[in-house]
Design a protein around this motif. Structure first.
Motif, PDB file in Angstrom:
ATOM      1  N   LEU A   7       0.921  -1.161   0.123  1.00  0.00           N
ATOM      2  CA  LEU A   7      -0.014   0.134   0.056  1.00  0.00           C
ATOM      3  C   LEU A   7       0.966   1.369  -0.040  1.00  0.00           C
ATOM      4  O   LEU A   7       1.964   1.220   0.418  1.00  0.00           O
ATOM      5  N   PRO A   8       0.436   2.303  -0.391  1.00  0.00           N
ATOM      6  CA  PRO A   8       1.248   3.743  -0.478  1.00  0.00           C
ATOM      7  C   PRO A   8       1.491   4.280   0.874  1.00  0.00           C
ATOM      8  O   PRO A   8       0.705   4.176   1.734  1.00  0.00           O
ATOM      9  N   GLN A   9       2.881   4.457   1.286  1.00  0.00           N
ATOM     10  CA  GLN A   9       3.335   5.141   2.230  1.00  0.00           C
ATOM     11  C   GLN A   9       2.948   4.340   3.525  1.00  0.00           C
ATOM     12  O   GLN A   9       2.588   4.558   4.314  1.00  0.00           O
ATOM     13  N   ALA A  10       3.027   2.880   3.341  1.00  0.00           N
ATOM     14  CA  ALA A  10       2.836   2.004   4.264  1.00  0.00           C
ATOM     15  C   ALA A  10       4.032   2.194   5.361  1.00  0.00           C
ATOM     16  O   ALA A  10       5.166   2.339   5.133  1.00  0.00           O
ATOM     17  N   HIS A  11       3.435   2.021   6.704  1.00  0.00           N
ATOM     18  CA  HIS A  11       4.633   1.950   7.751  1.00  0.00           C
ATOM     19  C   HIS A  11       4.490   0.957   8.636  1.00  0.00           C
ATOM     20  O   HIS A  11       3.414   0.310   9.319  1.00  0.00           O
ATOM     21  N   LEU A  12       5.482  -0.051   8.759  1.00  0.00           N
ATOM     22  CA  LEU A  12       5.495  -1.470   9.568  1.00  0.00           C
ATOM     23  C   LEU A  12       6.105  -0.906  10.872  1.00  0.00           C
ATOM     24  O   LEU A  12       7.312  -0.528  10.858  1.00  0.00           O
ATOM     25  N   VAL A  13       5.425  -1.187  11.998  1.00  0.00           N
ATOM     26  CA  VAL A  13       5.735  -1.222  13.232  1.00  0.00           C
ATOM     27  C   VAL A  13       5.860  -2.150  14.028  1.00  0.00           C
ATOM     28  O   VAL A  13       4.943  -3.205  14.048  1.00  0.00           O
ATOM     29  N   VAL A  14       7.274  -2.752  14.560  1.00  0.00           N
ATOM     30  CA  VAL A  14       7.337  -4.298  15.092  1.00  0.00           C
ATOM     31  C   VAL A  14       7.518  -4.154  16.291  1.00  0.00           C
ATOM     32  O   VAL A  14       8.390  -3.514  16.956  1.00  0.00           O
ATOM     33  N   ASP A  15       6.914  -5.050  17.110  1.00  0.00           N
ATOM     34  CA  ASP A  15       7.125  -5.262  18.571  1.00  0.00           C
ATOM     35  C   ASP A  15       8.105  -6.240  18.588  1.00  0.00           C
ATOM     36  O   ASP A  15       7.915  -7.293  18.539  1.00  0.00           O
ATOM     37  N   GLY A  16       9.719  -5.663  18.789  1.00  0.00           N
ATOM     38  CA  GLY A  16      10.825  -6.485  18.582  1.00  0.00           C
ATOM     39  C   GLY A  16      10.829  -7.879  19.555  1.00  0.00           C
ATOM     40  O   GLY A  16      11.208  -8.922  19.066  1.00  0.00           O
ATOM     41  N   TYR A  17      10.715  -7.640  20.951  1.00  0.00           N
ATOM     42  CA  TYR A  17      10.981  -8.781  21.732  1.00  0.00           C
ATOM     43  C   TYR A  17       9.793  -9.732  21.371  1.00  0.00           C
ATOM     44  O   TYR A  17      10.041 -10.992  21.711  1.00  0.00           O
ATOM     45  N   ASN A  18       8.434  -9.263  21.071  1.00  0.00           N
ATOM     46  CA  ASN A  18       7.516 -10.355  20.933  1.00  0.00           C
ATOM     47  C   ASN A  18       7.669 -11.190  19.794  1.00  0.00           C
ATOM     48  O   ASN A  18       7.459 -12.263  19.756  1.00  0.00           O
ATOM     49  N   VAL A  19       8.416 -10.529  18.440  1.00  0.00           N
ATOM     50  CA  VAL A  19       8.872 -11.340  17.461  1.00  0.00           C
ATOM     51  C   VAL A  19       9.893 -12.312  17.819  1.00  0.00           C
ATOM     52  O   VAL A  19       9.772 -13.513  17.601  1.00  0.00           O
ATOM     53  N   THR A  20      11.138 -11.717  18.427  1.00  0.00           N
ATOM     54  CA  THR A  20      12.297 -12.745  18.759  1.00  0.00           C
ATOM     55  C   THR A  20      11.985 -14.010  19.745  1.00  0.00           C
ATOM     56  O   THR A  20      12.190 -14.920  19.382  1.00  0.00           O
ATOM     57  N   LYS A  21      11.396 -13.607  20.674  1.00  0.00           N
ATOM     58  CA  LYS A  21      10.875 -14.325  21.774  1.00  0.00           C
ATOM     59  C   LYS A  21       9.912 -15.556  21.039  1.00  0.00           C
ATOM     60  O   LYS A  21       9.811 -16.683  21.841  1.00  0.00           O
ATOM     61  N   THR A  22       9.184 -15.224  20.060  1.00  0.00           N
ATOM     62  CA  THR A  22       8.414 -16.227  19.619  1.00  0.00           C
ATOM     63  C   THR A  22       9.160 -16.965  18.393  1.00  0.00           C
ATOM     64  O   THR A  22       8.875 -18.068  18.545  1.00  0.00           O
ATOM     65  N   GLY A  23       9.948 -16.437  17.758  1.00  0.00           N
ATOM     66  CA  GLY A  23      10.886 -17.064  16.601  1.00  0.00           C
ATOM     67  C   GLY A  23      12.129 -17.713  17.124  1.00  0.00           C
ATOM     68  O   GLY A  23      12.277 -18.912  16.995  1.00  0.00           O
ATOM     69  N   TYR A  24      12.823 -17.027  18.130  1.00  0.00           N
ATOM     70  CA  TYR A  24      14.296 -17.905  18.410  1.00  0.00           C
ATOM     71  C   TYR A  24      14.357 -17.412  20.007  1.00  0.00           C
ATOM     72  O   TYR A  24      15.378 -16.478  20.185  1.00  0.00           O
ATOM     73  N   PRO A  25      13.495 -17.823  20.976  1.00  0.00           N
ATOM     74  CA  PRO A  25      13.562 -17.337  22.225  1.00  0.00           C
ATOM     75  C   PRO A  25      14.874 -17.970  23.021  1.00  0.00           C
ATOM     76  O   PRO A  25      15.450 -17.345  24.051  1.00  0.00           O
ATOM     77  N   GLN A  26      15.804 -18.922  22.470  1.00  0.00           N
ATOM     78  CA  GLN A  26      16.877 -19.480  23.289  1.00  0.00           C
ATOM     79  C   GLN A  26      18.211 -18.540  22.948  1.00  0.00           C
ATOM     80  O   GLN A  26      19.019 -18.917  23.740  1.00  0.00           O
ATOM     81  N   MET A  27      18.093 -17.697  22.035  1.00  0.00           N
ATOM     82  CA  MET A  27      19.387 -16.871  21.805  1.00  0.00           C
ATOM     83  C   MET A  27      19.320 -15.677  23.029  1.00  0.00           C
ATOM     84  O   MET A  27      18.254 -15.263  23.277  1.00  0.00           O
ATOM     85  N   PRO A  28      20.529 -15.168  23.026  1.00  0.00           N
ATOM     86  CA  PRO A  28      20.743 -13.996  23.883  1.00  0.00           C
ATOM     87  C   PRO A  28      20.044 -12.947  23.328  1.00  0.00           C
ATOM     88  O   PRO A  28      19.940 -12.684  22.197  1.00  0.00           O
ATOM     89  N   LEU A  29      19.606 -11.969  24.285  1.00  0.00           N
ATOM     90  CA  LEU A  29      18.879 -10.775  23.730  1.00  0.00           C
ATOM     91  C   LEU A  29      19.534  -9.861  22.658  1.00  0.00           C
ATOM     92  O   LEU A  29      18.991  -9.508  21.902  1.00  0.00           O
ATOM     93  N   GLU A  30      20.883  -9.865  22.852  1.00  0.00           N
ATOM     94  CA  GLU A  30      21.486  -9.106  21.887  1.00  0.00           C
ATOM     95  C   GLU A  30      21.394  -9.612  20.571  1.00  0.00           C
ATOM     96  O   GLU A  30      21.494  -9.015  19.569  1.00  0.00           O
ATOM     97  N   LYS A  31      21.808 -11.192  20.495  1.00  0.00           N
ATOM     98  CA  LYS A  31      21.735 -11.629  19.467  1.00  0.00           C
ATOM     99  C   LYS A  31      20.388 -11.601  18.849  1.00  0.00           C
ATOM    100  O   LYS A  31      20.178 -11.588  17.474  1.00  0.00           O
TER     101      LYS A  31
END
Length: 449
Positions: free
Chosen positions: A323-347
Motif C-alpha cells: 500500500l502507498p506510504q505503508a509504515h510497518l511497526v514491529v514489537d521487537g521482543y514479541n517477535v524474537t521470543k516467538t521465533g528464537y527465544p533460546q538466543m541471548p537478547l543482543e543476538k
C-alpha cells in the motif's frame, strides 16, 4: 761440590746457616739468580723454574723469587751454574771472595749475597755480618728519623703554643667586646619588648574591630547571595518557561507540517496507484465527469482482510506493505521470543534487525522496530541497519505504550501495520486505525525470503 777458581774443593759447602737469610741479602740473591737465569738453557734449569724461562729479569724476580731461592738452596748443580754466571758478571768481587778478602768498600749486602751463591770458606760469617750490618744501618736510620720527627714535633708544639697564646688573647678581646655588645642588645631588647606589648594590645583591639566588620560584611554578603540565588532561580524558571513555549511552538508547527506533508504524499501515491489499477488514460476533463456518481475508493489496510487469504499467510503482509506510504511497526521482543527465544537478547536484536533491513529494501516501506528499554541499566550501543528505525522505550514506559504512541502520531488515512502477538496491543492499535499482524506471519515472511 762447587769448585773454586783455583780448582780446589770448596770447604764452605759444608757450612750451614742457623737462621733465615736477612731480607736485604735475600733480595740481592734473588736478583743474582734472575740475572744469571737468562744465560742458561731450558735443560740447565730446574724443572720448577722452566716455566719462567721467557720472563724478563724484573718480572722473573717478582713472580719466581721464592721458587728461585728454593732451587738455589736445594739444587747444588743449579747453584754452581748461577755461581759461574756471577763470576762472569762480577769477576772482581767473586775473585776477592774466593781469596778470602772481600773488598772493604763493597756493599755488605752485595758481598753477603755473592758469598751465599759462591759458598767460599766462611760465607756463613759474611752473611751473618751483612745481616747485622743491615740491622744496624736500619736501626741508625730509624734513630735518625725518630730524632728528626721529635725535633719537628717540638717545633710544631712551640708554634702551636705561640698560636694558642695569640688566639687566646684575641678571643679574650672578642669576649669583652661581645659582653659589651650583649649588654647593649639586652637594653634594646627590653625596649623592643615594651614596644611589642603595646603593639600587641593595638593589634588585639584592631582584630576585634576587624572581626566585627567582617561579621557585618558576611551577613550582608549572605543576604545578597540569597537574593541573587532567588533572582537566578526566577530567571531560570522564566527562561525555561520561555524555551518550553518556543520548543512547543516549534514542535507543534513541525509535527503538524510533517503530518500534513505525509498525508499529502499518501494521498498522491494512492491517487497514482488507483490510476494504475483502473488503467485510466491521461485525458482531460470530459462531459461525463460532470455527471453525479459514486467514485471507487482507495484500498485501506482493513480491506486487505476481506480477501481470500488465511490470517497466517505471509502474503497478507506483502499486500499490506504494497500500500502507498505503508509504515510497518514491529514489537521487537514479541517477535524474537516467538521465533528464537533460546538466543541471548543482543543476538535476538541483531538477527531481527538484519531481517527487517532486507524486508525494507524489498518493499520500500517505512520500518520501525520497538524494544522494551525499561529494564536497561544503560543505553544499548547499536548501529541501526539501513532502512530500519530502532527505538527503545524510556524508563517507566513499556514497548506496548510506545507502539500506541507511534500509531497515534500517524495522520488518519495512512496505512500502519503493527506486528505483535499481544492481544491488548492488537486491540488498542486496531481502534486507532492500524492493522495488527501476528508475529508468526512476519517470521514466515522472513523464512520465505
Amino acid at each position: 761440590m762447587v769448585e773454586t777458581t783455583g780448582g780446589e774443593p770448596d770447604d764452605g759447602a759444608a757450612e750451614v746457616l742457623d737462621r733465615p737469610l736477612p731480607d736485604g741479602v735475600r733480595r740481592r740473591v734473588v736478583q743474582i739468580v734472575s740475572d744469571g737465569f737468562g744465560g742458561l738453557t731450558i735443560g740447565e734449569l730446574p724443572t720448577q723454574l722452566r716455566q719462567f724461562a721467557r720472563f724478563a729479569p724484573n718480572r722473573r724476580a717478582k713472580f719466581a723469587g721464592n721458587a728461585m731461592a728454593s732451587a738455589l738452596e736445594t739444587d747444588p748443580l743449579f747453584r754452581q751454574r748461577i755461581a759461574e754466571k756471577l763470576r762472569e758478571a762480577q769477576s772482581e768481587l767473586t775473585g776477592a771472595l774466593d781469596s778470602g778478602a772481600p773488598p772493604p768498600a763493597a756493599d755488605p749486602l752485595d758481598v753477603a749475597a755473592a758469598a751465599y751463591v759462591l759458598r767460599p770458606t766462611g760465607w756463613v760469617k759474611l752473611v751473618a755480618a751483612a745481616g747485622e750490618e743491615a740491622l744496624r744501618a736500619d736501626a741508625e736510620r730509624a734513630d735518625e728519623e725518630s730524632r728528626a720527627e721529635l725535633e719537628r714535633l717540638r717545633q710544631e708544639l712551640a708554634e702551636a703554643r705561640g698560636h694558642t697564646k695569640a688566639e687566646t688573647e684575641r678571643l679574650r678581646t672578642e669576649l669583652e667586646s661581645a659582653k659589651k655588645e650583649a649588654e647593649s642588645l639586652h637594653r634594646k631588647l627590653r625596649g623592643a619588648l615594651s614596644d611589642v606589648k603595646r603593639g600587641e594590645a593595638a593589634v588585639r583591639k584592631l582584630q576585634a574591630e576587624t572581626d566585627t566588620a567582617r561579621a557585618e560584611v558576611q551577613a550582608q554578603l549572605s543576604a545578597a547571595e540569597s537574593e541573587t540565588r532567588r533572582l537566578k532561580a526566577r530567571l531560570g524558571e522564566a527562561e525555561a518557561a520561555l524555551e518550553a513555549t518556543r520548543r512547543a511552538a516549534r514542535e507543534g508547527r513541525s509535527v503538524e507540517d510533517m503530518r500534513v506533508r505525509l498525508l499529502l504524499d499518501t494521498v498522491l501515491e494512492a491517487t497514482q496507484g488507483l490510476r494504475r489499477e483502473l488503467a485510466l488514460p491521461p485525458v482531460s476533463v470530459r462531459p461525463a465527469e460532470t455527471v453525479d456518481a459514486v467514485e471507487p475508493g482507495r484500498m485501506t489496510p482493513k480491506d486487505i482482510a476481506a480477501r481470500a487469504l488465511s490470517e497466517n499467510d505471509p502474503a497478507i503482509l506483502d499486500q499490506l506493505l504494497a500500500l502507498p506510504q505503508a509504515h510497518l511497526v514491529v514489537d521487537g521482543y514479541n517477535v524474537t521470543k516467538t521465533g528464537y527465544p533460546q538466543m541471548p537478547l543482543e543476538k535476538q536484536r541483531l538477527r531481527l534487525l538484519g531481517q527487517l533491513s532486507q524486508l525494507a529494501a524489498q518493499t520500500g516501506a517505512e520500518v520501525t522496530c520497538v524494544f522494551d528499554g525499561a529494564e536497561l541499566a544503560a543505553p544499548v550501543l547499536l548501529a541501526p541497519p539501513r532502512g530500519v528505525r530502532v527505538l527503545f522505550s524510556k524508563a517507566g514506559v513499556t514497548a506496548d505504550e510506545l507502539i500506541r504512541q507511534l500509531v497515534r502520531a500517524e495522520p488518519p488515512g495512512r496505512p500502519v501495520i503493527v506486528v505483535s502477538t499481544d492481544r491488548e496491543v492488537a486491540d488498542g492499535i486496531a481502534k486507532a486505525g492500524a492493522r495488527p499482524v501476528a508475529s508468526v506471519v512476519l517470521l514466515k515472511r522472513f523464512s520465505h525470503g
